[in-house]
Design a protein around this motif. Structure first.
Motif, PDB file in Angstrom:
ATOM      1  N   GLY A  31       0.788  -1.224   0.000  1.00 52.48           N
ATOM      2  CA  GLY A  31       0.000   0.000   0.000  1.00 52.48           C
ATOM      3  C   GLY A  31       0.817   1.269   0.000  1.00 52.48           C
ATOM      4  N   LYS A  32       2.107   1.149  -0.215  1.00 52.80           N
ATOM      5  CA  LYS A  32       2.983   2.317  -0.180  1.00 52.80           C
ATOM      6  C   LYS A  32       2.552   3.402  -1.170  1.00 52.80           C
ATOM      7  CE  LYS A  32       7.803   3.712  -0.347  1.00 52.80           C
ATOM      8  NZ  LYS A  32       9.185   3.254  -0.390  1.00 52.80           N
ATOM      9  N   TYR A  33       1.966   2.996  -2.292  1.00 54.12           N
ATOM     10  CA  TYR A  33       1.591   3.952  -3.328  1.00 54.12           C
ATOM     11  C   TYR A  33       0.074   4.106  -3.456  1.00 54.12           C
ATOM     12  CZ  TYR A  33       6.405   2.801  -4.438  1.00 54.12           C
ATOM     13  OH  TYR A  33       7.750   2.586  -4.356  1.00 54.12           O
ATOM     14  N   SER A  34      -0.660   3.756  -2.424  1.00 47.46           N
ATOM     15  CA  SER A  34      -2.117   3.768  -2.490  1.00 47.46           C
ATOM     16  C   SER A  34      -2.728   5.160  -2.564  1.00 47.46           C
ATOM     17  CB  SER A  34      -2.714   3.042  -1.289  1.00 47.46           C
ATOM     18  OG  SER A  34      -2.440   1.675  -1.363  1.00 47.46           O
ATOM     19  N   ASN A  35      -2.125   6.131  -1.944  1.00 44.45           N
ATOM     20  CA  ASN A  35      -2.743   7.451  -1.855  1.00 44.45           C
ATOM     21  C   ASN A  35      -1.857   8.557  -2.427  1.00 44.45           C
ATOM     22  OD1 ASN A  35      -5.140   6.608  -0.457  1.00 44.45           O
ATOM     23  ND2 ASN A  35      -3.807   6.225   1.282  1.00 44.45           N
ATOM     24  N   ILE A  36      -1.392   8.363  -3.622  1.00 42.78           N
ATOM     25  CA  ILE A  36      -0.567   9.392  -4.251  1.00 42.78           C
ATOM     26  C   ILE A  36      -1.467  10.320  -5.068  1.00 42.78           C
ATOM     27  CG2 ILE A  36       1.535   8.014  -4.307  1.00 42.78           C
ATOM     28  CD1 ILE A  36       0.814   7.501  -7.305  1.00 42.78           C
ATOM     29  N   PRO A  37      -1.153  11.609  -5.120  1.00 45.86           N
ATOM     30  CA  PRO A  37      -2.007  12.555  -5.843  1.00 45.86           C
ATOM     31  C   PRO A  37      -1.898  12.451  -7.371  1.00 45.86           C
ATOM     32  CG  PRO A  37      -0.187  13.701  -4.769  1.00 45.86           C
ATOM     33  CD  PRO A  37      -0.113  12.271  -4.352  1.00 45.86           C
ATOM     34  N   SER A  38      -0.740  12.021  -7.899  1.00 44.66           N
ATOM     35  CA  SER A  38      -0.586  11.884  -9.348  1.00 44.66           C
ATOM     36  C   SER A  38       0.599  10.979  -9.641  1.00 44.66           C
ATOM     37  CB  SER A  38      -0.350  13.252 -10.001  1.00 44.66           C
ATOM     38  OG  SER A  38       0.976  13.693  -9.748  1.00 44.66           O
ATOM     39  N   GLN A  39       0.737  10.593 -10.901  1.00 45.53           N
ATOM     40  CA  GLN A  39       1.854   9.736 -11.287  1.00 45.53           C
ATOM     41  C   GLN A  39       3.188  10.433 -11.071  1.00 45.53           C
ATOM     42  OE1 GLN A  39      -0.178  11.176 -13.530  1.00 45.53           O
ATOM     43  NE2 GLN A  39       0.866  11.613 -15.442  1.00 45.53           N
ATOM     44  N   PHE A  40       3.184  11.751 -11.031  1.00 45.19           N
ATOM     45  CA  PHE A  40       4.421  12.502 -10.819  1.00 45.19           C
ATOM     46  C   PHE A  40       4.910  12.400  -9.379  1.00 45.19           C
ATOM     47  CE2 PHE A  40       2.074  14.671 -14.247  1.00 45.19           C
ATOM     48  CZ  PHE A  40       2.938  14.355 -15.285  1.00 45.19           C
ATOM     49  N   SER A  41       4.045  11.948  -8.492  1.00 45.23           N
ATOM     50  CA  SER A  41       4.421  11.787  -7.085  1.00 45.23           C
ATOM     51  C   SER A  41       5.080  10.438  -6.812  1.00 45.23           C
ATOM     52  CB  SER A  41       3.183  11.908  -6.203  1.00 45.23           C
ATOM     53  OG  SER A  41       2.592  13.163  -6.361  1.00 45.23           O
ATOM     54  N   LEU A  42       5.045   9.533  -7.778  1.00 43.66           N
ATOM     55  CA  LEU A  42       5.665   8.228  -7.587  1.00 43.66           C
ATOM     56  C   LEU A  42       7.179   8.362  -7.537  1.00 43.66           C
ATOM     57  CD1 LEU A  42       3.633   6.004 -10.051  1.00 43.66           C
ATOM     58  CD2 LEU A  42       3.686   5.785  -7.574  1.00 43.66           C
ATOM     59  N   PRO A  43       7.821   7.685  -6.597  1.00 44.30           N
ATOM     60  CA  PRO A  43       9.290   7.691  -6.576  1.00 44.30           C
ATOM     61  C   PRO A  43       9.841   7.062  -7.853  1.00 44.30           C
ATOM     62  CG  PRO A  43       8.403   6.763  -4.558  1.00 44.30           C
ATOM     63  CD  PRO A  43       7.256   6.956  -5.496  1.00 44.30           C
ATOM     64  N   GLU A  44      11.060   7.403  -8.173  1.00 46.16           N
ATOM     65  CA  GLU A  44      11.674   6.947  -9.418  1.00 46.16           C
ATOM     66  C   GLU A  44      11.682   5.430  -9.556  1.00 46.16           C
ATOM     67  OE1 GLU A  44      16.048   7.135 -11.416  1.00 46.16           O
ATOM     68  OE2 GLU A  44      15.312   8.938 -10.434  1.00 46.16           O
ATOM     69  N   LYS A  45      11.956   4.710  -8.494  1.00 46.05           N
ATOM     70  CA  LYS A  45      12.068   3.249  -8.579  1.00 46.05           C
ATOM     71  C   LYS A  45      10.785   2.539  -8.176  1.00 46.05           C
ATOM     72  CE  LYS A  45      16.977   3.069  -8.245  1.00 46.05           C
ATOM     73  NZ  LYS A  45      18.050   2.156  -8.164  1.00 46.05           N
ATOM     74  N   SER A  46       9.638   3.157  -8.411  1.00 41.07           N
ATOM     75  CA  SER A  46       8.373   2.535  -8.042  1.00 41.07           C
ATOM     76  C   SER A  46       7.788   1.690  -9.166  1.00 41.07           C
ATOM     77  CB  SER A  46       7.355   3.603  -7.646  1.00 41.07           C
ATOM     78  OG  SER A  46       7.088   4.439  -8.754  1.00 41.07           O
ATOM     79  N   MET A  47       8.405   1.712 -10.309  1.00 34.27           N
ATOM     80  CA  MET A  47       7.901   0.948 -11.457  1.00 34.27           C
ATOM     81  C   MET A  47       8.954  -0.064 -11.888  1.00 34.27           C
ATOM     82  SD  MET A  47       4.942   2.210 -11.815  1.00 34.27           S
ATOM     83  CE  MET A  47       4.356   1.598 -13.365  1.00 34.27           C
ATOM     84  N   TYR A  48       8.468  -1.172 -12.427  1.00 32.71           N
ATOM     85  CA  TYR A  48       9.335  -2.215 -12.950  1.00 32.71           C
ATOM     86  C   TYR A  48       8.505  -2.991 -13.953  1.00 32.71           C
ATOM     87  CZ  TYR A  48      13.003  -5.694 -13.036  1.00 32.71           C
ATOM     88  OH  TYR A  48      14.024  -6.494 -13.446  1.00 32.71           O
ATOM     89  N   PRO A  49       9.092  -3.451 -15.053  1.00 32.26           N
ATOM     90  CA  PRO A  49       8.295  -4.225 -16.014  1.00 32.26           C
ATOM     91  C   PRO A  49       7.714  -5.488 -15.362  1.00 32.26           C
ATOM     92  CG  PRO A  49      10.433  -3.657 -16.944  1.00 32.26           C
ATOM     93  CD  PRO A  49      10.466  -3.271 -15.487  1.00 32.26           C
ATOM     94  N   MET A  50       6.391  -5.569 -15.335  1.00 30.64           N
ATOM     95  CA  MET A  50       5.717  -6.721 -14.752  1.00 30.64           C
ATOM     96  C   MET A  50       4.618  -7.178 -15.702  1.00 30.64           C
ATOM     97  SD  MET A  50       5.508  -5.879 -10.698  1.00 30.64           S
ATOM     98  CE  MET A  50       5.674  -4.118 -10.501  1.00 30.64           C
ATOM     99  N   ASP A  51       4.302  -8.455 -15.635  1.00 33.41           N
ATOM    100  CA  ASP A  51       3.269  -8.987 -16.516  1.00 33.41           C
ATOM    101  C   ASP A  51       1.874  -8.623 -16.011  1.00 33.41           C
ATOM    102  OD1 ASP A  51       2.660 -10.772 -14.444  1.00 33.41           O
ATOM    103  OD2 ASP A  51       3.788 -12.405 -15.345  1.00 33.41           O
ATOM    104  N   VAL A  52       0.891  -8.911 -16.816  1.00 36.84           N
ATOM    105  CA  VAL A  52      -0.487  -8.534 -16.505  1.00 36.84           C
ATOM    106  C   VAL A  52      -0.990  -9.221 -15.238  1.00 36.84           C
ATOM    107  CG1 VAL A  52      -1.579 -10.266 -18.004  1.00 36.84           C
ATOM    108  CG2 VAL A  52      -2.750  -8.128 -17.523  1.00 36.84           C
ATOM    109  N   ASN A  53      -0.567 -10.448 -14.986  1.00 36.20           N
ATOM    110  CA  ASN A  53      -1.007 -11.156 -13.783  1.00 36.20           C
ATOM    111  C   ASN A  53      -0.478 -10.493 -12.514  1.00 36.20           C
ATOM    112  OD1 ASN A  53      -2.486 -13.153 -15.138  1.00 36.20           O
ATOM    113  ND2 ASN A  53      -0.620 -14.306 -15.558  1.00 36.20           N
ATOM    114  N   THR A  54       0.755 -10.016 -12.565  1.00 35.53           N
ATOM    115  CA  THR A  54       1.332  -9.328 -11.416  1.00 35.53           C
ATOM    116  C   THR A  54       0.584  -8.038 -11.137  1.00 35.53           C
ATOM    117  OG1 THR A  54       3.496 -10.292 -11.879  1.00 35.53           O
ATOM    118  CG2 THR A  54       3.455  -8.347 -10.459  1.00 35.53           C
ATOM    119  N   TRP A  55       0.302  -7.258 -12.190  1.00 38.99           N
ATOM    120  CA  TRP A  55      -0.467  -6.025 -12.003  1.00 38.99           C
ATOM    121  C   TRP A  55      -1.873  -6.341 -11.519  1.00 38.99           C
ATOM    122  CZ3 TRP A  55       1.731  -1.831 -10.910  1.00 38.99           C
ATOM    123  CH2 TRP A  55       2.951  -1.477 -11.482  1.00 38.99           C
TER     124      TRP A  55
END
Length: 77
Positions: free
Chosen positions: A43-67
């Motif tokens: 839940g670390k990213y549950s209440n962010i105001p926009s995608q610009f608020s996400l930390p740089e390393k909050s994304m990683y290539p993941m498959d559809v099942n993981t998402w």
């Protein structure tokens, strides 16, 4: 280390092992994914105001099942 990663990415680890990857390669393929996935699932990213608020390393290539797992966790919050 691989067993710790498997606690978060069981499906991904099991799939890599079935496909014949060594434990070393499996760990390399899934280590950062498990870190990012754990943060999303916790839940670390549950209440962010926009995608610009996400930390740089909050994304990683993941498959559809993981998402899908992440989305289900968000819907249950």
């Amino acid at each position: 280390h691989c067993l710790a990663v498997r606690a978060v990415c069981q499906r991904e680890i099991d799939c890599d092992r079935r496909n014949g990857y060594s434990w070393k390669i499996t760990l390399l393929r899934n280590y950062w994914k498990s870190k990012v996935k754990q943060e999303w699932l916790s839940g670390k990213y549950s209440n962010i105001p926009s995608q610009f608020s996400l930390p740089e390393k909050s994304m990683y290539p993941m498959d559809v099942n993981t998402w899908g797992e992440i989305l289900e966790a968000e819907l249950e919050r």
